[in-house]
Design a protein around this motif. Structure first.
Motif, PDB file in Angstrom:
ATOM      1  N   ALA A 116       0.833  -1.204   0.000  1.00 56.98           N
ATOM      2  CA  ALA A 116       0.000   0.000   0.000  1.00 56.98           C
ATOM      3  C   ALA A 116       0.864   1.248   0.000  1.00 56.98           C
ATOM      4  O   ALA A 116       0.586   2.211  -0.727  1.00 56.98           O
ATOM      5  CB  ALA A 116      -0.933   0.001   1.210  1.00 56.98           C
ATOM      6  N   ALA A 120       0.890   3.957  -3.013  1.00 50.63           N
ATOM      7  CA  ALA A 120       0.499   5.333  -2.681  1.00 50.63           C
ATOM      8  C   ALA A 120       1.624   6.327  -2.952  1.00 50.63           C
ATOM      9  O   ALA A 120       1.372   7.457  -3.381  1.00 50.63           O
ATOM     10  CB  ALA A 120       0.062   5.409  -1.222  1.00 50.63           C
ATOM     11  N   GLU A 136      -3.354   3.972  -7.309  1.00 52.92           N
ATOM     12  CA  GLU A 136      -4.222   4.556  -6.287  1.00 52.92           C
ATOM     13  C   GLU A 136      -5.247   3.528  -5.823  1.00 52.92           C
ATOM     14  O   GLU A 136      -5.495   3.378  -4.626  1.00 52.92           O
ATOM     15  CB  GLU A 136      -4.922   5.809  -6.824  1.00 52.92           C
ATOM     16  CG  GLU A 136      -4.001   6.996  -6.969  1.00 52.92           C
ATOM     17  CD  GLU A 136      -4.626   8.173  -7.715  1.00 52.92           C
ATOM     18  OE1 GLU A 136      -5.721   8.007  -8.321  1.00 52.92           O
ATOM     19  OE2 GLU A 136      -4.019   9.259  -7.708  1.00 52.92           O
ATOM     20  N   SER A 137      -5.823   2.810  -6.777  1.00 48.64           N
ATOM     21  CA  SER A 137      -6.803   1.777  -6.452  1.00 48.64           C
ATOM     22  C   SER A 137      -6.174   0.630  -5.669  1.00 48.64           C
ATOM     23  O   SER A 137      -6.735   0.165  -4.662  1.00 48.64           O
ATOM     24  CB  SER A 137      -7.439   1.242  -7.742  1.00 48.64           C
ATOM     25  OG  SER A 137      -8.298   0.166  -7.464  1.00 48.64           O
ATOM     26  N   GLU A 140      -5.552   1.665  -2.021  1.00 46.55           N
ATOM     27  CA  GLU A 140      -6.785   1.649  -1.234  1.00 46.55           C
ATOM     28  C   GLU A 140      -7.203   0.227  -0.894  1.00 46.55           C
ATOM     29  O   GLU A 140      -7.596  -0.067   0.238  1.00 46.55           O
ATOM     30  CB  GLU A 140      -7.909   2.345  -2.000  1.00 46.55           C
ATOM     31  CG  GLU A 140      -7.743   3.838  -2.129  1.00 46.55           C
ATOM     32  CD  GLU A 140      -8.792   4.456  -3.048  1.00 46.55           C
ATOM     33  OE1 GLU A 140      -9.833   3.797  -3.323  1.00 46.55           O
ATOM     34  OE2 GLU A 140      -8.578   5.590  -3.492  1.00 46.55           O
ATOM     35  N   GLN A 141      -7.110  -0.652  -1.883  1.00 47.40           N
ATOM     36  CA  GLN A 141      -7.522  -2.039  -1.659  1.00 47.40           C
ATOM     37  C   GLN A 141      -6.593  -2.758  -0.687  1.00 47.40           C
ATOM     38  O   GLN A 141      -7.047  -3.583   0.117  1.00 47.40           O
ATOM     39  CB  GLN A 141      -7.598  -2.775  -2.988  1.00 47.40           C
ATOM     40  CG  GLN A 141      -8.743  -2.268  -3.858  1.00 47.40           C
ATOM     41  CD  GLN A 141      -8.787  -2.961  -5.190  1.00 47.40           C
ATOM     42  OE1 GLN A 141      -8.786  -4.178  -5.258  1.00 47.40           O
ATOM     43  NE2 GLN A 141      -8.823  -2.182  -6.269  1.00 47.40           N
ATOM     44  N   ALA A 144      -7.552  -1.678   2.722  1.00 41.72           N
ATOM     45  CA  ALA A 144      -8.815  -2.328   3.090  1.00 41.72           C
ATOM     46  C   ALA A 144      -8.563  -3.781   3.504  1.00 41.72           C
ATOM     47  O   ALA A 144      -9.194  -4.277   4.452  1.00 41.72           O
ATOM     48  CB  ALA A 144      -9.798  -2.268   1.922  1.00 41.72           C
TER      49      ALA A 144
END
Length: 167
Positions: A116, A120, A136-137, A140-141, A144
């Motif tokens: 991550a 990022a 970016e996706s 985020e994942q 999560a």
């Protein structure tokens, strides 16, 4: 277990190599989740790990497809420094019993956080908009999944304290 995140000048890394590193990280993550699913004695953990393995395999396929479409001739040898940008610990985790499963979980959480962080940090310097959006996706994942893993571990009576300082 968790080494310091390598100090790499991401501006000069290049989208092609960043994608190659991401593909490696996603492949390792998928493999680790498969191992964790196979070795987990908790049915909820097993089902979650199987789903995460499929998710990571889809991510790897997306990264590889973007790499092929943008950089058809790209070919990289990734050294340990490159690999450590997205992974913590050995590629193969040992999860044959409860203590080793707990350690494998710690490595997995730390690697998700490391990935991550890489995604990022690289997204703002990506040259191609598609790479920026994908990273970016993926960032985020990955975060999560860290939250999901923490909750799964907590629900199964495990309390994992990660050594990787990246939140």
């Amino acid at each position: 277990m968790a080494k310091k995140v390598p100090d790499v000048d991401l501006v000069h890394l290049g989208d092609d190599k960043a994608l190659a590193i991401a593909a490696y990280g996603e492949a390792v993550a998928a493999y680790r989740y498969i191992i964790l699913a196979e070795k987990s004695s908790h049915s909820q953990l097993r089902a979650s790990f199987e789903a995460m393995a499929q998710e990571e395999s889809r991510h790897r396929a997306m990264v590889q497809e973007l790499l092929r479409s943008l950089f058809a001739d790209a070919c990289f040898y990734l050294d340990n420094r490159d690999k450590s940008m997205v992974c913590v610990g050995p590629r193969l985790v040992d999860a044959r019993d409860e203590p080793r499963l707990d350690e494998a979980m710690k490595i997995t959480v730390a690697s998700e956080k490391r990935s991550a962080s890489f995604y990022a940090r690289y997204a703002p310097v990506a040259r191609h908009g598609q790479v920026q959006q994908l990273f970016e996706s993926l960032a985020e994942q990955a975060l999560a999944r860290v939250r999901r893993l923490r909750q799964l571990f907590h629900d199964s009576g495990k309390h994992i304290v990660e050594t990787c300082p990246i939140q």
